[in-house]
Design an enzyme around this catalytic site. Structure first.
Site, PDB file in Angstrom:
ATOM      1  N   GLY A 556       2.249  -7.297   3.590  1.00 12.11           N
ATOM      2  CA  GLY A 556       1.332  -7.563   2.473  1.00 12.11           C
ATOM      3  C   GLY A 556       1.132  -6.315   1.649  1.00 12.11           C
ATOM      4  N   GLY A 558      -1.956  -4.430  -0.826  1.00  7.73           N
ATOM      5  CA  GLY A 558      -3.356  -4.455  -1.251  1.00  7.73           C
ATOM      6  C   GLY A 558      -3.663  -3.314  -2.182  1.00  7.73           C
ATOM      7  CG  ASP A 673     -11.715  -5.006  -1.680  1.00 12.61           C
ATOM      8  OD1 ASP A 673     -12.212  -5.971  -2.288  1.00 12.61           O
ATOM      9  OD2 ASP A 673     -10.500  -4.771  -1.664  1.00 12.61           O
TER      10      ASP A 673
END
Length: 830
Positions: A556, A558, A673
């Site tokens: 992933g 980010g 976050d």
């Protein structure tokens, strides 16, 4: 077309208009004698003269009104300033105020100051006050976008001086207000709308605005205190490093719910709150005069002062102070956490708790930290801990358990000593309260009979107790027993020892290389899970490149970087490697210190940091691998959702993890976050929070960008949009959004949905008010539990940070240990 040309054209028009009207009037007078013989001429001439004069009066009035506007547009587009060569500033018409560069530290800052004399100036406003000073090569220029700064060969807009429409000119007004005009000479931006620590006469501080003190008289960066004009009509003073709850306030106007909408300072020096035509006077007016200038400034010490400047006499006078404390220690936040305030003859001294040292010895008011480290939990079963005692100091009570009655000080001390979670205990009038660090708002008070017990660690426990404080108990003496040895026994002992040493030396000679290779091989192949009990392991870049097969499999991407899957050799342990982007260019020692701070976090609901790499420009973090993906994959998938009990358990997992970051870490961490993509699921479907503590590793430019939008749209607390100080309550807001997403198994914003359910927050609130909570969930659920979770989510998403609960209270509410009242209208979805 410039301003002088426009004025010339107006004067020419009025001149010719005046000549024409004079001619009409003269003709009317000359022909008046003919009125008896020719009346129609008289009538037409009278009408002509009257219309001409009326037209002249209208234009004269319009011009007078235009001229009366306080624009003094003496700054045109592309006008520029320089720190070390003229012009360095733009002056107001009366010369009292200047906008431009002023010296600060080793460079220059940009702001406005009151020019009392060449030797006496007072800064009243600063642009980008938390940025470092600029160099003497900087340039400031007025452009169509606003005021731009040239620094290091790059132009950038001053963050507080930009306009949404094209600028045409600007002025430094006699009131101390720097304004920017559009081509119609309408004001499109002014400093009075963006105060720092000061308001001037004629300036208004509206609701939801604040003043923030400076660090010092010579450093105008954001300081330790702020004055808030709250939306409830209350004017309140708080420490900046607080949650702005009523317990944090050290002064308030006590006008909440009275509807006051602004703080005002008028030209007579009167300071008051205003609601329509209703005023509430904070300090009486004085007098007006052409040589008097009034200002109100939140000082570096947290006192809000009203000043009068006598320009002819070149002096200033303090007319009023808010609050009027005789003891400066009564101002909460004067001394930092884990320290207490003492004052003698108005001189404030901040002292550390026993076993603590100053965070910054040059700024003793910044707070204190432990001067020893602990390993594990000590409950005094093996005499590893003891308690220091401090008398006559009161603190803000923030006990983690309910107070209880005890018969003596010793009972209170022993109860804390045996409790692993207890860092300190407060005993007063037979009542004992257990506390966790940090302790806040400590103040020495001889009339306060509180006894404070502070837990310490003995040397035998691996800690380093403090010995520099008078209150610290002396280390326990080591009692040695003298033994008498006979000469014979001594000789035999020496011979045995020599023989043993000789044997060991021979063995070491033969097996040294073998042992050295073995130990090196064991260290290189040791699993991070064994090493990181002490600290995260340091990997080489080569090791991590091999473990990830050249960073082949991407898991992933980010905000902080890209994550790759990898496997450690021999142990075959699967790991996740995050390659950080745009990290701070700091030294190896600082980066390793930061890694150990994050690595010391131990909680079952946090993703574990196993190691790191800081080789050259490469910065990588090694985490435990989470096999079941993210929470977003779990709750937003179209083909199914977790059952209700599973969703409730996940909500509690996340809440406990955030509570640990906020209140149980040695170093408090604000995540910034919280969102489903940053909640990962392990093999047992336990929810774990990732990416915590990484914001401080970002480059300064990236940090400034995230000051406006740090985190993810949809989960941002309202204070991110107000340039307000960010506290742990920003995470509470994000958690509230995630909680509602888990409950409803949908995203916080679905544009394709029906109009009244597009925004999740509004939909949930409407359903609660209408008693239709069953509309929210896709399956059969426990309605009592659903009602409780929805209320918690709406309390967490309140617009005002002070209205949101702490994560400790959130956990208690989710567990059903406290009653939950009906929440107010929730905040907006960002």
């Amino acid at each position: 077309m410039n301003l002088p040309f426009l004025l010339l054209k107006r004067y020419q028009f009025l001149f010719f208009l005046s000549i024409s009207c004079n001619r009409c009037t003269k003709e009317f007078i000359e022909r008046k004698v003919l009125a008896t013989t020719y009346n129609p001429w008289l009538f037409s001439l009278m009408a002509s003269a009257t219309s001409c004069i009326l037209f002249l009066l209208i234009f004269s009035l319009a011009f007078a009104l235009e001229a009366a506007r306080p624009r003094q547009s003496n700054i045109t587009l592309d006008s520029s300033l320089h720190p070390s060569t003229n012009p360095t500033s733009w002056l107001s018409p009366n010369g009292r105020f200047a906008f431009g560069f002023y010296p600060e530290g080793a460079g220059f800052s940009i702001g406005i100051w009151l020019v009392a004399s060449s030797e006496n100036t007072t800064v009243i406003w600063t642009a980008d006050r938390d940025d470092p000073p600029v160099t003497e090569n900087a340039v400031l220029k007025l452009t169509q976008e606003g005021v731009k700064l040239l620094q290091n060969s790059e132009w950038r807009l001053i963050s507080k001086i930009y306009t949404s429409t094209d600028a045409f000119s600007a002025s430094m007004l006699d009131s101390g207000n720097f304004v920017i005009y559009d081509p119609n000479f309408d004001v499109i931006w002014k400093t009075f709308d963006h105060p720092t620590d000061t308001i001037m006469a004629g300036q208004v501080l509206p609701a939801r605005s604040e003043l923030v003190s400076s660090v010092s008289e010579t450093n105008h960066s954001s300081g330790k205190f702020h004055l808030k004009m709250q939306n409830d009509g209350n004017l309140v003073l708080y420490p900046v490093a607080s949650s702005d709850s009523p317990e944090d306030a050290y002064w308030a106007s006590q006008t909440d719910r009275d509807g006051y909408q602004s703080l005002n300072l008028d030209d007579d020096g009167r300071l008051y709150l205003l609601n329509g035509n209703v005023t509430y006077s904070l300090r009486s007016g004085f007098r007006n005069g052409t040589t008097l200038v009034y200002r109100a400034t939140l000082g570096v010490d947290g006192i809000f002062r009203l000043y009068c400047h006598y320009l002819k006499l070149n002096k200033e006078q303090v007319l009023a102070e808010i609050p009027e404390f005789t003891d400066r220690c009564e101002i909460k936040g004067t001394c930092g956490v884990n320290s207490y305030c003492t004052s003698t003859d108005q001189q404030v001294v901040c002292k550390c708790l026993p076993g603590f040292d100053y965070l910054d010895t040059s700024r003793t008011s910044s707070g204190c930290t432990r001067n020893f480290t602990t390993s594990g939990c000590h409950s005094n079963n093996d005499n590893t801990t003891y308690m220091s005692t401090l008398e006559n100091v009161n603190w803000m009570v923030d006990a983690y358990s309910a107070p209880w009655l005890v018969t003596s000080k010793e009972d209170c001390r022993d109860a804390c000593l045996k409790d692993c979670n207890c860092d300190a205990a407060l005993f007063q009038e037979s009542t004992c309260r257990k506390q966790e660090f940090p302790l806040r708002y400590g103040m020495r008070d001889t009339d306060d009979y509180t006894t404070t017990f502070i837990k310490q660690v003995n040397i035998s426990a691996g800690g380093r107790p403090g010995t520099s404080h008078a209150e610290s108990p002396a280390a326990a003496p080591i009692i040695t027993t003298k033994r008498k040895f006979s000469a014979k026994i001594l000789l035999v002992s020496v011979a045995v020892i020599i023989g043993i040493i000789s044997t060991l030396a021979a063995l070491m000679f033969f097996f040294y290389r073998y042992q050295a290779r073995r130990y090196r091989r064991m260290w290189r192949n040791k699993e991070p899970a064994l090493v990181d009990e002490i600290a995260p392991r340091s990997f080489s870049y080569h090791e991590l490149r091999e473990a990830t097969d050249g960073f082949m499999e991407e898991l992933g991407k980010g905000a902080f970087g890209t994550v790759f899957k990898g496997t450690l050799p021999r142990g075959q342990r699967v790991i996740a490697v995050k390659r950080l982007e745009k990290v701070v260019d700091e030294g190896e020692r600082e980066f390793r210190t930061e890694m150990r701070t994050i690595g010391r976090t131990h909680h079952k609901n946090l993703v574990r940091l196993l190691g790191f790499c800081d080789e050259g420009t490469n910065r990588l973090l090694v985490y435990e691998y989470m096999s079941n993906g993210s929470l977003a994959d779990l709750i937003f998938k179209a083909d199914g959702h977790p059952d209700w009990d599973e969703r409730v358990r996940i909500v509690l997992d996340i809440a406990r993890g955030i509570h640990y970051l906020h209140e149980e870490c040695e170093t408090r961490i604000i995540h910034c976050d919280i969102k489903p993509q940053n909640i990962l699921m392990d093999d047992n479907w336990t929810a774990k929070i990732s990416d915590f503590g990484l914001a401080k590793l970002l480059m300064p430019s990236q940090t400034r960008t995230f000051t406006v939008v740090r985190g993810t749209r949809g989960y941002l607390a309202p204070e991110w949009h107000k340039n307000a100080p960010i506290s742990v309550k920003a995470d509470v807001y994000s958690f509230g959004i995630v909680l509602l997403e888990i409950v409803c198994c949908r995203r916080n914003m679905e544009l394709e949905a029906e109009e009244d359910v597009v925004t999740l927050l509004d939909w949930v609130h409407n359903c609660l008010m209408a008693g239709e909570l069953e509309e929210l969930v896709p399956d059969e659920v426990d309605m009592i539990e659903l009602n409780r979770l929805v209320k918690v989510g709406l309390w967490c998403t309140q617009s005002e940070p002070g209205s949101r609960p702490s994560m400790k209270n959130v956990v208690m509410m989710l567990e059903g240990n406290v009653d939950i009242s009906l929440p107010l209208t929730a905040g907006f979805s960002s």
